[in-house]
Design a protein around this motif. Structure first.
Motif, PDB file in Angstrom:
ATOM      1  N   ASP A   1     116.548  53.898  71.822  1.00  0.00           N
ATOM      2  CA  ASP A   1     117.125  53.327  70.615  1.00  0.00           C
ATOM      3  C   ASP A   1     116.386  52.043  70.244  1.00  0.00           C
ATOM      4  OD1 ASP A   1     119.120  51.246  69.482  1.00  0.00           O
ATOM      5  OD2 ASP A   1     120.176  53.123  69.158  1.00  0.00           O
ATOM      6  N   GLY A   2     116.063  51.884  68.966  1.00  0.00           N
ATOM      7  CA  GLY A   2     115.302  50.727  68.520  1.00  0.00           C
ATOM      8  C   GLY A   2     116.008  49.405  68.776  1.00  0.00           C
ATOM      9  N   ILE A   3     117.309  49.365  68.587  1.00  0.00           N
ATOM     10  CA  ILE A   3     118.055  48.125  68.817  1.00  0.00           C
ATOM     11  C   ILE A   3     118.051  47.767  70.293  1.00  0.00           C
ATOM     12  CG2 ILE A   3     120.398  47.158  68.816  1.00  0.00           C
ATOM     13  CD1 ILE A   3     120.787  48.380  66.051  1.00  0.00           C
TER      14      ILE A   3
ATOM     15  N   PHE B   1     115.563  52.929  63.833  1.00  0.00           N
ATOM     16  CA  PHE B   1     116.670  52.988  64.791  1.00  0.00           C
ATOM     17  C   PHE B   1     116.395  53.856  66.017  1.00  0.00           C
ATOM     18  CE2 PHE B   1     118.860  52.251  60.642  1.00  0.00           C
ATOM     19  CZ  PHE B   1     119.218  50.937  60.898  1.00  0.00           C
ATOM     20  N   ILE B   2     115.583  54.907  65.862  1.00  0.00           N
ATOM     21  CA  ILE B   2     115.268  55.803  66.984  1.00  0.00           C
ATOM     22  C   ILE B   2     113.772  55.716  67.247  1.00  0.00           C
ATOM     23  CG2 ILE B   2     115.366  58.159  67.867  1.00  0.00           C
ATOM     24  CD1 ILE B   2     118.121  56.941  67.378  1.00  0.00           C
TER      25      ILE B   2
ATOM     26  N   SER C   1     114.935  49.949  59.420  1.00  0.00           N
ATOM     27  CA  SER C   1     115.599  51.236  59.696  1.00  0.00           C
ATOM     28  C   SER C   1     114.911  52.010  60.809  1.00  0.00           C
ATOM     29  CB  SER C   1     115.677  52.107  58.421  1.00  0.00           C
ATOM     30  OG  SER C   1     116.434  51.459  57.425  1.00  0.00           O
TER      31      SER C   1
ATOM     32  N   ILE D   1     116.940  42.315  66.411  1.00  0.00           N
ATOM     33  CA  ILE D   1     117.839  43.367  65.928  1.00  0.00           C
ATOM     34  C   ILE D   1     117.822  43.416  64.401  1.00  0.00           C
ATOM     35  CG2 ILE D   1     120.273  44.031  65.732  1.00  0.00           C
ATOM     36  CD1 ILE D   1     120.595  42.967  68.635  1.00  0.00           C
TER      37      ILE D   1
ATOM     38  N   VAL E   1     114.936  45.386  63.217  1.00  0.00           N
ATOM     39  CA  VAL E   1     115.160  46.832  63.344  1.00  0.00           C
ATOM     40  C   VAL E   1     116.031  47.329  62.198  1.00  0.00           C
ATOM     41  CG1 VAL E   1     116.203  48.631  64.775  1.00  0.00           C
ATOM     42  CG2 VAL E   1     114.877  46.800  65.852  1.00  0.00           C
ATOM     43  N   ILE E   2     117.083  46.593  61.896  1.00  0.00           N
ATOM     44  CA  ILE E   2     117.976  46.999  60.806  1.00  0.00           C
ATOM     45  C   ILE E   2     117.231  47.007  59.475  1.00  0.00           C
ATOM     46  CG2 ILE E   2     120.028  46.309  59.491  1.00  0.00           C
ATOM     47  CD1 ILE E   2     121.162  45.213  62.162  1.00  0.00           C
TER      48      ILE E   2
END
Length: 367
Positions: free
Chosen positions: A234-236, A36-37, A34, A27, A30-31
């Motif tokens: 969603d990437g997360i 995220f999608i 960025s 996670i 991903v953050i």
């Protein structure tokens, strides 16, 4: 006063504790990126899950219901078409058929809770465009028998939301039909930390269509070659799913072990145990038994602190939303009888044997 003993229906915390470090790191990536999608985490998970299921393509989408609808739409199912599906399924299967403009044609189920091949044979018409093979409770529908009945011109859609990791004659769910839709709702065998889903297929053209449909009708930004929608993974959630996928086979084995333990503990004369169809390796998303006076028994289990449920209490044809089909009670006797008798007991990896014994003892005392 001693606190009442409790056994939850599912314990997602057990899984989270085992993947927390890997999930937190994924996670964080991903953050930091960025993404995220869709993005890199989603692309990685799509590749991993496609390889796991034995198909060429995995297309991550927002949820399992979107996956069903997108699979049907991409396969060309629409107005004037009929889609055959079992009466004993979650509403999303039928919902997706209606949403693409087609007509649901319901059939009965067999004692193993799976779609009746004979029912499908009777229901096939010149308008039949697809059959939804629902892999219910953790085991796969008899896809090869369905194919023999409907031929090669009818699309076989696997509703694989409850069967991640299950196999039929050694072949994984998700690669048995023409296209498959799955859900990664948190409680699934492979569950995200929120809503997520995917479409699986070996068909390159079908995969290309779904890539466009899920992303406003195009692959590149501001490219809109067809009318699509916004349904992207969603990437997360993808990062979490990758962390959990590494444990899926181990956790499914724990579910099978728990199912075997239930089988040893429960009295088969008073409790009808799940039937595993020949050729299937069950992954026991749910452990569903049949009992007399089910509602009274469920009330007693709940009072004893045991999480139990009904999946599902009302067959599709008796739901008000599908009254337009004009079907009445008695139309599908197996599905209706099972709906009155089925009881889902606690089932999850990490379920303790002494908790299972408490469930079994309490259930026997109520019968």
């Amino acid at each position: 006063m001693q606190a009442q003993r409790t056994v939850p229906f599912v314990d997602l915390g057990w899984q989270t504790r085992r993947i927390r470090e890997a999930a937190d790191a994924a996670i964080a990536r991903v953050i930091d990126s960025s993404g995220f999608i869709l993005g890199a985490a989603a692309a990685d998970f799509e590749e991993e899950f496609a390889r796991y299921c034995g198909v060429a393509h995995c297309l991550g989408v927002a949820n399992g219901t979107d996956a069903l609808e997108l699979a049907l739409e991409a396969a060309g199912v629409g107005r004037g078409d009929e889609v055959i599906l079992p009466a004993n399924t979650f509403v999303a299967t039928a919902e997706a058929v209606v949403r693409v403009g087609a007509t649901p044609v319901l059939v009965d189920c067999t004692d193993d809770f799976l779609i009746s091949v004979e029912g499908v044979a009777d229901a096939v018409s010149s308008r039949t465009r697809a059959v939804a093979a629902v892999h219910l409770y953790g085991q796969t529908a008899p896809v090869e028998a369905l194919r023999a009945v409907v031929g090669t011109d009818v699309v076989i859609l696997e509703d694989a939301a409850q069967s991640q990791g299950a196999t039929r004659h050694g072949i994984r769910a998700g690669s048995l039909g023409d296209v498959a839709a799955t859900s990664f709702y948190p409680g699934k065998n492979l569950g995200a930390f929120g809503d997520a889903g995917a479409v699986l297929t070996a068909d390159d053209a079908l995969a290309g269509t779904i890539r466009r449909l899920r992303n406003h009708g195009g692959i590149a930004k501001y490219e809109h070659s067809v009318v699509g929608r916004n349904s992207r993974l969603d990437g997360i959630q993808a990062a979490v799913l990758s962390a959990k996928l590494a444990h899926l086979d181990e956790w499914n084995q724990l579910r099978r072990d728990a199912a075997e333990t239930y089988g040893e503990m429960l009295d088969g004369d008073r409790v009808q145990l799940p039937v595993v169809a020949n050729g299937n390796e069950h992954v026991f998303h749910l452990y569903v038994v049949k009992v007399a006076e089910r509602d009274r028994v469920l009330e007693g289990l709940t009072a004893a602190g045991i999480g139990a449920g009904i999946h599902y209490p009302t067959p599709v044809h008796l739901l008000p939303a599908f009254g337009f089909l004009g079907l009445k009670a008695g139309s599908f006797p197996n599905a209706e009888r099972q709906a009155a008798e089925i009881l889902s007991l606690p089932m999850y990896p990490g379920l303790a044997e002494d908790d299972q014994q408490y469930v079994a003892d309490t259930l026997h005392a109520l019968l």
